[in-house]
Write a protein that holds these residues in place. Structure first.
Motif, mmCIF file in Angstrom:
data_model
loop_
_atom_site.group_PDB
_atom_site.id
_atom_site.type_symbol
_atom_site.label_atom_id
_atom_site.label_comp_id
_atom_site.label_asym_id
_atom_site.label_seq_id
_atom_site.Cartn_x
_atom_site.Cartn_y
_atom_site.Cartn_z
ATOM 1 N N GLN A 51 0.843 -1.186 0.000
ATOM 2 C CA GLN A 51 0.000 0.000 0.000
ATOM 3 C C GLN A 51 0.882 1.242 0.000
ATOM 4 O O GLN A 51 1.798 1.372 0.821
ATOM 5 C CB GLN A 51 -0.907 0.005 1.228
ATOM 6 C CG GLN A 51 -1.882 1.141 1.259
ATOM 7 C CD GLN A 51 -2.773 1.069 2.484
ATOM 8 O OE1 GLN A 51 -2.764 0.100 3.216
ATOM 9 N NE2 GLN A 51 -3.540 2.113 2.689
ATOM 10 N N LYS A 52 0.619 2.156 -0.923
ATOM 11 C CA LYS A 52 1.402 3.378 -1.038
ATOM 12 C C LYS A 52 1.033 4.330 0.093
ATOM 13 O O LYS A 52 -0.147 4.523 0.383
ATOM 14 C CB LYS A 52 1.123 4.025 -2.382
ATOM 15 C CG LYS A 52 2.162 4.961 -2.859
ATOM 16 C CD LYS A 52 1.885 5.373 -4.285
ATOM 17 C CE LYS A 52 3.078 6.103 -4.830
ATOM 18 N NZ LYS A 52 2.860 6.514 -6.214
ATOM 19 N N THR A 53 2.049 4.898 0.747
ATOM 20 C CA THR A 53 1.803 5.806 1.867
ATOM 21 C C THR A 53 2.556 7.108 1.658
ATOM 22 O O THR A 53 3.388 7.231 0.773
ATOM 23 C CB THR A 53 2.263 5.191 3.204
ATOM 24 O OG1 THR A 53 3.660 4.964 3.138
ATOM 25 C CG2 THR A 53 1.539 3.910 3.496
ATOM 26 N N THR A 54 2.277 8.053 2.499
ATOM 27 C CA THR A 54 2.954 9.335 2.468
ATOM 28 C C THR A 54 4.287 9.208 3.195
ATOM 29 O O THR A 54 4.348 8.696 4.305
ATOM 30 C CB THR A 54 2.108 10.418 3.155
ATOM 31 O OG1 THR A 54 0.811 10.410 2.576
ATOM 32 C CG2 THR A 54 2.733 11.780 2.985
ATOM 33 N N LEU A 55 5.350 9.697 2.561
ATOM 34 C CA LEU A 55 6.686 9.653 3.152
ATOM 35 C C LEU A 55 7.104 11.067 3.519
ATOM 36 O O LEU A 55 6.922 11.995 2.735
ATOM 37 C CB LEU A 55 7.668 9.032 2.170
ATOM 38 C CG LEU A 55 7.319 7.614 1.723
ATOM 39 C CD1 LEU A 55 8.259 7.163 0.617
ATOM 40 C CD2 LEU A 55 7.374 6.656 2.881
ATOM 41 N N TYR A 56 7.685 11.217 4.693
ATOM 42 C CA TYR A 56 8.004 12.542 5.206
ATOM 43 C C TYR A 56 9.491 12.859 5.179
ATOM 44 O O TYR A 56 9.881 14.003 5.028
ATOM 45 C CB TYR A 56 7.485 12.692 6.644
ATOM 46 C CG TYR A 56 6.000 12.494 6.739
ATOM 47 C CD1 TYR A 56 5.115 13.426 6.226
ATOM 48 C CD2 TYR A 56 5.463 11.349 7.325
ATOM 49 C CE1 TYR A 56 3.749 13.245 6.299
ATOM 50 C CE2 TYR A 56 4.096 11.161 7.408
ATOM 51 C CZ TYR A 56 3.244 12.119 6.893
ATOM 52 O OH TYR A 56 1.897 11.920 6.958
ATOM 53 N N ASP A 57 10.327 11.878 5.349
ATOM 54 C CA ASP A 57 11.767 12.104 5.420
ATOM 55 C C ASP A 57 12.338 12.319 4.022
ATOM 56 O O ASP A 57 11.744 11.914 3.021
ATOM 57 C CB ASP A 57 12.437 10.907 6.105
ATOM 58 C CG ASP A 57 13.801 11.241 6.660
ATOM 59 O OD1 ASP A 57 14.128 12.442 6.744
ATOM 60 O OD2 ASP A 57 14.538 10.304 7.003
ATOM 61 N N SER A 58 13.501 12.925 3.936
ATOM 62 C CA SER A 58 14.072 13.269 2.641
ATOM 63 C C SER A 58 14.613 12.060 1.876
ATOM 64 O O SER A 58 14.418 11.960 0.665
ATOM 65 C CB SER A 58 15.179 14.314 2.810
ATOM 66 O OG SER A 58 16.163 13.827 3.690
#
Length: 110
Positions: A51-58
Motif C-alpha cells: 500500500q502506497k503511503t505518504t513519506l516525510y523524510d528526505s
C-alpha cells in the motif's frame, strides 16, 4: 497509529528492495535492456502489492522518486546512463546521512 507505521515500514522495504535490484542490474557489465525491463515489470508487480503511503523524510522521498523514474524509463535502453547517475546520487545521499564527523574531537595523533 501502529497500523500506519507497519504500512510505512513495509512500503519502505519494498522500495529498498526495488532500488537495490535495479542498481545491481544497472551496474552489471553484461547489461541487457530487455532483461532489465522484464525485471522492472516484475518488481513493479511486487511493489503494487504494498500500500502506497505518504513519506516525510528526505531519503525515502528520494528513494520513491528514483523508483518512479525507473518505472518511467523501463523500456528505454538509452536511459541507462541517466538511471545510473540517479542511482549513484541516491547512494551518495544515503551515505551522507549516515556519516557523522567528530568535529569536537580533540584527540590528535602527532
Amino acid at each position: 497509529m501502529q497500523n500506519e507505521k507497519f504500512i510505512r515500514v513495509r512500503y519502505l522495504r519494498c522500495l529498498e528492495k526495488f532500488a537495490t535490484t535495479v542498481i545491481k542490474a544497472l551496474k552489471r557489465d553484461d547489461f541487457d535492456a530487455q532483461r532489465f525491463s522484464a525485471m522492472v515489470e516484475k518488481n513493479e508487480e511486487l511493489l503494487s502489492r504494498c500500500q502506497k503511503t505518504t513519506l516525510y523524510d528526505s531519503y525515502p522521498r528520494a528513494l520513491q522518486a528514483f523508483v518512479e523514474q525507473c518505472m518511467a524509463h523501463k523500456g528505454a535502453s538509452s536511459a541507462k546512463n541517466e538511471l545510473l547517475r540517479s542511482a549513484n546520487a541516491l547512494e551518495k545521499f544515503k551515505k551522507a546521512r549516515e556519516y557523522k564527523r567528530n568535529k569536537n574531537d580533540k584527540n590528535f595523533d602527532d
